[in-house]
Design a protein around this motif. Structure first.
Motif, PDB file in Angstrom:
ATOM      1  N   SER A 172       7.295   4.609   5.393  1.00 33.39           N
ATOM      2  CA  SER A 172       7.520   3.948   6.683  1.00 33.39           C
ATOM      3  C   SER A 172       6.336   3.095   7.135  1.00 33.39           C
ATOM      4  O   SER A 172       6.484   2.231   7.990  1.00 33.39           O
ATOM      5  N   GLN A 173       5.157   3.325   6.564  1.00 35.21           N
ATOM      6  CA  GLN A 173       3.948   2.589   6.926  1.00 35.21           C
ATOM      7  C   GLN A 173       3.733   1.415   5.979  1.00 35.21           C
ATOM      8  O   GLN A 173       4.350   1.359   4.919  1.00 35.21           O
ATOM      9  N   PRO A 174       2.844   0.477   6.345  1.00 35.53           N
ATOM     10  CA  PRO A 174       2.519  -0.581   5.386  1.00 35.53           C
ATOM     11  C   PRO A 174       2.075   0.046   4.063  1.00 35.53           C
ATOM     12  O   PRO A 174       1.256   0.961   4.046  1.00 35.53           O
ATOM     13  N   LEU A 175       2.669  -0.418   2.975  1.00 35.16           N
ATOM     14  CA  LEU A 175       2.441   0.168   1.659  1.00 35.16           C
ATOM     15  C   LEU A 175       1.978  -0.941   0.721  1.00 35.16           C
ATOM     16  O   LEU A 175       2.677  -1.948   0.545  1.00 35.16           O
ATOM     17  N   ASN A 176       0.797  -0.761   0.131  1.00 31.56           N
ATOM     18  CA  ASN A 176       0.249  -1.760  -0.774  1.00 31.56           C
ATOM     19  C   ASN A 176       0.941  -1.635  -2.126  1.00 31.56           C
ATOM     20  O   ASN A 176       0.821  -0.613  -2.796  1.00 31.56           O
ATOM     21  N   LEU A 177       1.666  -2.669  -2.514  1.00 30.43           N
ATOM     22  CA  LEU A 177       2.374  -2.675  -3.790  1.00 30.43           C
ATOM     23  C   LEU A 177       1.664  -3.535  -4.835  1.00 30.43           C
ATOM     24  O   LEU A 177       2.244  -3.882  -5.859  1.00 30.43           O
ATOM     25  N   GLY A 178       0.413  -3.868  -4.574  1.00 34.15           N
ATOM     26  CA  GLY A 178      -0.364  -4.658  -5.536  1.00 34.15           C
ATOM     27  C   GLY A 178      -0.373  -6.130  -5.188  1.00 34.15           C
ATOM     28  O   GLY A 178      -1.404  -6.667  -4.823  1.00 34.15           O
ATOM     29  N   ASP A 179       0.775  -6.791  -5.282  1.00 34.90           N
ATOM     30  CA  ASP A 179       0.845  -8.217  -4.979  1.00 34.90           C
ATOM     31  C   ASP A 179       1.158  -8.500  -3.510  1.00 34.90           C
ATOM     32  O   ASP A 179       1.033  -9.637  -3.067  1.00 34.90           O
ATOM     33  N   PHE A 180       1.562  -7.503  -2.754  1.00 35.15           N
ATOM     34  CA  PHE A 180       1.743  -7.641  -1.309  1.00 35.15           C
ATOM     35  C   PHE A 180       1.782  -6.260  -0.671  1.00 35.15           C
ATOM     36  O   PHE A 180       1.976  -5.257  -1.356  1.00 35.15           O
ATOM     37  N   THR A 181       1.581  -6.246   0.646  1.00 32.20           N
ATOM     38  CA  THR A 181       1.677  -5.014   1.423  1.00 32.20           C
ATOM     39  C   THR A 181       2.908  -5.125   2.299  1.00 32.20           C
ATOM     40  O   THR A 181       3.118  -6.141   2.973  1.00 32.20           O
ATOM     41  N   THR A 182       3.735  -4.089   2.262  1.00 26.50           N
ATOM     42  CA  THR A 182       4.979  -4.100   3.024  1.00 26.50           C
ATOM     43  C   THR A 182       4.700  -4.017   4.523  1.00 26.50           C
ATOM     44  O   THR A 182       3.637  -3.559   4.948  1.00 26.50           O
ATOM     45  N   GLN A 183       5.663  -4.426   5.297  1.00 28.42           N
ATOM     46  CA  GLN A 183       5.608  -4.239   6.741  1.00 28.42           C
ATOM     47  C   GLN A 183       6.117  -2.831   7.048  1.00 28.42           C
ATOM     48  O   GLN A 183       6.836  -2.240   6.239  1.00 28.42           O
ATOM     49  N   PRO A 184       5.765  -2.281   8.218  1.00 25.61           N
ATOM     50  CA  PRO A 184       6.321  -0.976   8.583  1.00 25.61           C
ATOM     51  C   PRO A 184       7.847  -1.051   8.594  1.00 25.61           C
ATOM     52  O   PRO A 184       8.431  -2.105   8.851  1.00 25.61           O
ATOM     53  N   CYS A 185       8.491   0.074   8.299  1.00 25.43           N
ATOM     54  CA  CYS A 185       9.951   0.114   8.291  1.00 25.43           C
ATOM     55  C   CYS A 185      10.421   1.492   8.753  1.00 25.43           C
ATOM     56  O   CYS A 185       9.620   2.394   8.957  1.00 25.43           O
TER      57      CYS A 185
END
Length: 182
Positions: A88-101
Protein backbone atom coordinates in the motif's frame (compact mmCIF):
# COMPACT_ATOMS: atom_id res chain seq x y z
CA UNK A 1 -20.05 9.08 -28.30
CA UNK A 2 -19.71 5.37 -27.53
CA UNK A 3 -18.33 3.76 -24.38
CA UNK A 4 -17.90 -0.02 -24.46
CA UNK A 5 -17.18 -2.21 -21.43
CA UNK A 6 -15.34 -5.35 -22.50
CA UNK A 7 -14.28 -8.34 -20.42
CA UNK A 8 -10.93 -9.23 -21.98
CA UNK A 9 -10.22 -12.95 -21.84
CA UNK A 10 -6.87 -14.42 -20.79
CA UNK A 11 -4.28 -14.46 -23.62
CA UNK A 12 -6.13 -11.91 -25.79
CA UNK A 13 -4.07 -8.96 -27.02
CA UNK A 14 -5.33 -5.43 -26.18
CA UNK A 15 -5.22 -4.31 -29.83
CA UNK A 16 -7.34 -4.53 -32.96
CA UNK A 17 -4.46 -5.19 -35.35
CA UNK A 18 -3.66 -8.82 -36.08
CA UNK A 19 -1.18 -10.73 -33.90
CA UNK A 20 0.85 -13.71 -35.14
CA UNK A 21 -0.18 -16.15 -32.42
CA UNK A 22 -2.95 -14.70 -30.25
CA UNK A 23 -6.50 -13.45 -30.67
CA UNK A 24 -7.07 -9.69 -30.49
CA UNK A 25 -9.97 -7.36 -29.68
CA UNK A 26 -11.05 -7.70 -33.34
CA UNK A 27 -12.00 -11.33 -32.63
CA UNK A 28 -14.66 -10.09 -30.19
CA UNK A 29 -15.72 -6.55 -31.11
CA UNK A 30 -16.68 -5.46 -34.62
CA UNK A 31 -17.85 -1.90 -33.91
CA UNK A 32 -16.01 0.42 -36.33
CA UNK A 33 -14.04 3.40 -35.03
CA UNK A 34 -13.54 2.42 -31.40
CA UNK A 35 -10.21 2.17 -29.62
CA UNK A 36 -9.06 0.85 -26.24
CA UNK A 37 -8.62 3.40 -23.46
CA UNK A 38 -5.69 1.67 -21.80
CA UNK A 39 -4.32 -1.84 -22.06
CA UNK A 40 -4.12 -5.15 -20.24
CA UNK A 41 -1.24 -7.49 -20.96
CA UNK A 42 -2.04 -10.88 -22.52
CA UNK A 43 -1.68 -12.68 -19.16
CA UNK A 44 -4.22 -10.40 -17.50
CA UNK A 45 -7.97 -10.50 -17.91
CA UNK A 46 -10.96 -8.36 -17.07
CA UNK A 47 -12.41 -4.93 -17.68
CA UNK A 48 -11.31 -2.76 -20.57
CA UNK A 49 -13.03 0.42 -21.73
CA UNK A 50 -13.19 1.28 -25.42
CA UNK A 51 -14.48 4.46 -27.02
CA UNK A 52 -14.80 6.30 -30.32
CA UNK A 53 -13.92 9.64 -28.66
CA UNK A 54 -10.25 10.65 -28.50
CA UNK A 55 -10.71 13.08 -25.59
CA UNK A 56 -12.52 10.43 -23.52
CA UNK A 57 -9.89 7.84 -24.42
CA UNK A 58 -7.17 10.21 -23.18
CA UNK A 59 -9.10 11.04 -19.99
CA UNK A 60 -9.58 7.36 -19.10
CA UNK A 61 -6.09 6.13 -19.96
CA UNK A 62 -3.71 8.99 -19.16
CA UNK A 63 -2.11 8.83 -15.68
CA UNK A 64 -2.52 12.61 -15.21
CA UNK A 65 -6.27 12.06 -14.76
CA UNK A 66 -5.80 9.54 -11.92
CA UNK A 67 -8.71 7.25 -12.82
CA UNK A 68 -8.80 4.54 -10.12
CA UNK A 69 -8.41 0.98 -11.36
CA UNK A 70 -9.12 -2.04 -9.15
CA UNK A 71 -7.42 -5.38 -9.70
CA UNK A 72 -8.32 -8.70 -8.12
CA UNK A 73 -5.08 -10.58 -7.66
CA UNK A 74 -4.69 -14.25 -6.80
CA UNK A 75 -1.30 -14.63 -5.17
CA UNK A 76 0.78 -17.57 -4.10
CA UNK A 77 1.16 -17.66 -0.32
CA UNK A 78 -0.57 -16.11 2.68
CA UNK A 79 -0.18 -12.32 2.88
CA UNK A 80 0.77 -10.95 6.29
CA UNK A 81 0.20 -7.41 7.64
CA UNK A 82 3.73 -6.32 6.74
CA UNK A 83 3.36 -7.43 3.09
CA UNK A 84 -0.03 -5.70 2.80
CA UNK A 85 1.43 -2.53 4.32
CA UNK A 86 4.42 -2.58 1.96
CA UNK A 87 2.11 -3.01 -1.05
CA UNK A 88 0.00 0.00 0.00
CA UNK A 89 3.01 2.32 0.43
CA UNK A 90 5.35 3.69 -2.25
CA UNK A 91 7.31 0.64 -3.39
CA UNK A 92 10.64 0.91 -5.21
CA UNK A 93 10.53 -1.45 -8.19
CA UNK A 94 13.96 -0.46 -9.51
CA UNK A 95 12.99 1.63 -12.53
CA UNK A 96 10.24 3.53 -10.69
CA UNK A 97 8.59 3.89 -7.30
CA UNK A 98 4.87 3.24 -7.10
CA UNK A 99 2.38 5.70 -5.70
CA UNK A 100 0.49 4.76 -2.53
CA UNK A 101 -2.52 2.55 -3.22
CA UNK A 102 -5.32 0.68 -1.46
CA UNK A 103 -4.74 -3.01 -0.70
CA UNK A 104 -7.12 -5.47 0.95
CA UNK A 105 -6.93 -9.19 1.64
CA UNK A 106 -10.29 -10.49 0.33
CA UNK A 107 -12.28 -13.69 -0.01
CA UNK A 108 -12.28 -15.26 -3.48
CA UNK A 109 -14.80 -13.25 -5.53
CA UNK A 110 -18.01 -15.29 -5.91
CA UNK A 111 -18.91 -13.69 -9.24
CA UNK A 112 -15.55 -14.46 -10.87
CA UNK A 113 -15.53 -16.95 -13.74
CA UNK A 114 -13.09 -19.87 -13.86
CA UNK A 115 -10.02 -19.17 -15.97
CA UNK A 116 -9.25 -21.23 -19.05
CA UNK A 117 -6.68 -22.67 -18.73
CA UNK A 118 -6.80 -22.82 -14.93
CA UNK A 119 -3.92 -21.41 -12.89
CA UNK A 120 -1.26 -23.78 -11.63
CA UNK A 121 -1.89 -24.80 -8.04
CA UNK A 122 0.49 -26.54 -5.69
CA UNK A 123 -0.96 -28.59 -2.85
CA UNK A 124 1.64 -27.44 -0.33
CA UNK A 125 1.38 -23.69 -1.17
CA UNK A 126 -1.95 -21.93 -0.52
CA UNK A 127 -3.29 -19.10 -2.67
CA UNK A 128 -5.10 -15.98 -1.52
CA UNK A 129 -6.85 -12.99 -3.12
CA UNK A 130 -6.04 -9.30 -2.84
CA UNK A 131 -7.93 -6.26 -4.13
CA UNK A 132 -5.48 -3.56 -5.21
CA UNK A 133 -6.71 -0.12 -6.32
CA UNK A 134 -4.19 2.06 -8.17
CA UNK A 135 -4.35 5.47 -9.74
CA UNK A 136 -1.44 4.66 -12.02
CA UNK A 137 -0.80 1.63 -14.16
CA UNK A 138 2.65 1.04 -15.53
CA UNK A 139 3.52 -2.07 -17.51
CA UNK A 140 3.09 -5.22 -15.36
CA UNK A 141 3.01 -3.03 -12.25
CA UNK A 142 0.72 -5.16 -10.07
CA UNK A 143 2.66 -8.35 -10.87
CA UNK A 144 5.93 -6.60 -10.07
CA UNK A 145 4.53 -5.19 -6.81
CA UNK A 146 3.29 -8.53 -5.48
CA UNK A 147 6.54 -10.26 -6.49
CA UNK A 148 8.56 -7.55 -4.69
CA UNK A 149 6.85 -8.42 -1.38
CA UNK A 150 7.13 -12.19 -1.86
CA UNK A 151 3.61 -12.90 -3.15
CA UNK A 152 3.87 -13.96 -6.82
CA UNK A 153 0.77 -13.24 -8.90
CA UNK A 154 -1.00 -16.31 -10.28
CA UNK A 155 -4.06 -14.57 -11.72
CA UNK A 156 -4.78 -10.89 -12.38
CA UNK A 157 -8.27 -9.59 -13.16
CA UNK A 158 -9.05 -5.88 -13.56
CA UNK A 159 -12.48 -5.56 -12.00
CA UNK A 160 -13.11 -1.79 -12.14
CA UNK A 161 -12.08 1.42 -13.86
CA UNK A 162 -13.49 4.53 -12.20
CA UNK A 163 -17.26 4.10 -11.81
CA UNK A 164 -17.45 1.04 -14.11
CA UNK A 165 -17.06 -2.47 -12.71
CA UNK A 166 -17.59 -6.09 -13.65
CA UNK A 167 -19.40 -6.61 -10.34
CA UNK A 168 -22.14 -4.17 -11.40
CA UNK A 169 -21.98 -5.07 -15.12
CA UNK A 170 -21.50 -8.85 -15.10
CA UNK A 171 -19.88 -9.85 -18.37
CA UNK A 172 -18.30 -13.20 -19.11
CA UNK A 173 -14.90 -13.25 -20.85
CA UNK A 174 -15.30 -12.03 -24.43
CA UNK A 175 -18.61 -10.24 -23.76
CA UNK A 176 -19.10 -6.50 -24.14
CA UNK A 177 -21.75 -3.91 -23.35
CA UNK A 178 -22.32 -0.35 -24.52
CA UNK A 179 -23.06 1.92 -21.55
CA UNK A 180 -24.26 5.45 -20.97
CA UNK A 181 -21.48 7.76 -19.85
CA UNK A 182 -21.37 8.59 -16.14
Amino acid sequence: MKLILFNKPFQVMSQFSAHETRPTLANYITIPGIYPAGRLDADSEGLMLLTDNGQLQHKISHPDHKEAKTYLVQVEGIPDKEQLHRLSQPLNLGDFTTQPCQVQHIQPPEWLWPRTPPIRERIEIPTNWLAITLKEGKNRQVRRMTAAVGLPTLRLVRSAIGPYSLASHPLLPGEWLEVTLK
